[in-house]
Design an enzyme around this catalytic site. Sequence first.
Site, PDB file in Angstrom:
ATOM      1  N   TRP A  55     -51.437  20.361   1.941  1.00 38.89           N
ATOM      2  CA  TRP A  55     -52.123  20.781   0.722  1.00 38.89           C
ATOM      3  C   TRP A  55     -52.719  22.176   0.861  1.00 38.89           C
ATOM      4  CZ3 TRP A  55     -53.070  16.164   3.227  1.00 38.89           C
ATOM      5  CH2 TRP A  55     -54.130  16.166   4.134  1.00 38.89           C
ATOM      6  N   ARG A  56     -52.727  22.726   2.058  1.00 41.00           N
ATOM      7  CA  ARG A  56     -53.154  24.115   2.235  1.00 41.00           C
ATOM      8  C   ARG A  56     -52.021  25.088   1.976  1.00 41.00           C
ATOM      9  NH1 ARG A  56     -56.810  23.727   7.737  1.00 41.00           N
ATOM     10  NH2 ARG A  56     -58.651  22.847   6.734  1.00 41.00           N
ATOM     11  N   GLU A  68     -57.901  15.969  -2.351  1.00 41.67           N
ATOM     12  CA  GLU A  68     -59.364  15.856  -2.417  1.00 41.67           C
ATOM     13  C   GLU A  68     -59.794  14.405  -2.636  1.00 41.67           C
ATOM     14  OE1 GLU A  68     -61.625  18.059  -1.668  1.00 41.67           O
ATOM     15  OE2 GLU A  68     -60.190  19.693  -1.409  1.00 41.67           O
ATOM     16  N   GLN A  73     -64.035   9.812   1.864  1.00 41.64           N
ATOM     17  CA  GLN A  73     -64.259   8.621   2.694  1.00 41.64           C
ATOM     18  C   GLN A  73     -63.054   8.277   3.575  1.00 41.64           C
ATOM     19  OE1 GLN A  73     -67.299   7.156   2.623  1.00 41.64           O
ATOM     20  NE2 GLN A  73     -67.922   8.647   1.093  1.00 41.64           N
ATOM     21  N   THR A  74     -62.191   9.263   3.871  1.00 36.97           N
ATOM     22  CA  THR A  74     -60.991   9.007   4.673  1.00 36.97           C
ATOM     23  C   THR A  74     -60.783  10.150   5.665  1.00 36.97           C
ATOM     24  OG1 THR A  74     -59.992   7.897   2.770  1.00 36.97           O
ATOM     25  CG2 THR A  74     -58.501   8.525   4.545  1.00 36.97           C
ATOM     26  N   LEU A 111     -56.754   2.317   1.785  1.00 37.66           N
ATOM     27  CA  LEU A 111     -57.733   3.400   1.678  1.00 37.66           C
ATOM     28  C   LEU A 111     -59.095   2.907   1.195  1.00 37.66           C
ATOM     29  CD1 LEU A 111     -55.698   6.392   0.196  1.00 37.66           C
ATOM     30  CD2 LEU A 111     -56.780   6.247   2.438  1.00 37.66           C
ATOM     31  N   GLY A 112     -59.126   1.737   0.575  1.00 38.07           N
ATOM     32  CA  GLY A 112     -60.389   1.220   0.058  1.00 38.07           C
ATOM     33  C   GLY A 112     -60.852   1.978  -1.175  1.00 38.07           C
ATOM     34  N   TYR A 113     -62.030   1.612  -1.662  1.00 35.19           N
ATOM     35  CA  TYR A 113     -62.600   2.268  -2.846  1.00 35.19           C
ATOM     36  C   TYR A 113     -61.533   2.415  -3.941  1.00 35.19           C
ATOM     37  CZ  TYR A 113     -66.289   3.415   0.482  1.00 35.19           C
ATOM     38  OH  TYR A 113     -67.266   3.343   1.429  1.00 35.19           O
ATOM     39  N   TYR A 151     -67.843  18.811  -6.840  1.00 34.89           N
ATOM     40  CA  TYR A 151     -67.129  19.287  -5.662  1.00 34.89           C
ATOM     41  C   TYR A 151     -65.618  19.361  -5.918  1.00 34.89           C
ATOM     42  CZ  TYR A 151     -65.113  19.640  -1.057  1.00 34.89           C
ATOM     43  OH  TYR A 151     -64.363  20.061   0.013  1.00 34.89           O
ATOM     44  N   ASP A 169     -69.668  21.002   0.412  1.00 37.39           N
ATOM     45  CA  ASP A 169     -69.934  19.581   0.634  1.00 37.39           C
ATOM     46  C   ASP A 169     -70.944  19.454   1.769  1.00 37.39           C
ATOM     47  OD1 ASP A 169     -68.498  20.086   2.953  1.00 37.39           O
ATOM     48  OD2 ASP A 169     -66.922  18.640   2.546  1.00 37.39           O
TER      49      ASP A 169
END
Length: 182
Positions: A55-56, A68, A73-74, A111-113, A151, A169
């Site tokens: 992604w860069r 992002e 949280q990962t 990944l959760g959430y 953010y 952040d």
Amino acid sequence: MNNQWVILLSPHRTNRRSVSSVKQQSTWILINGSGYMFSRALLPWYREHYRDLPWRRTTDPYRIWLSEVILQQTRVDQGMAYWHRFVERYPTVADLAKAPEDDVLKLWQGLGYYSRARNLRTAAQQVMDVHQGQFPRNYEALKQLKGIGEYTAAAIGSISFNLPEPVVDGNVYRVLARVFGL
């Protein structure tokens, strides 16, 4: 001094404002001359410790946004595999917008959430329906997309559209606080 910009450092909200509007603030850093020296010290460290992340290598707002959200949280090493799977399965925001929710949730598994995955799909639909398939090119409009806060809007805006929005952040806050003794 009224035309200079500052970065406000706050654990709750970080943004950019004119110096004249922040006279009551106790913690702020001028990003004029001292910013140049800070950059000169930081860039060699970055070049030495730089990680080549996919992604860069893009300014595509969809791929920036996806990274992002996945990386909230990962850890990067875990998130990268998910990013690749999402980009392969849903190469465009239009593809994600058309995807059945159950398919998106299944791909997100681990990944959760799960609200992040639901918000991704909903925001993709907003991009298609409200913005004619194009990511908004301004900070306030980006924040109107489901699940995109200050953010993430700043990250998408600054990386994809070269907007002058600071992406700060907790990690950036800690570095700046250490460097400037705050």
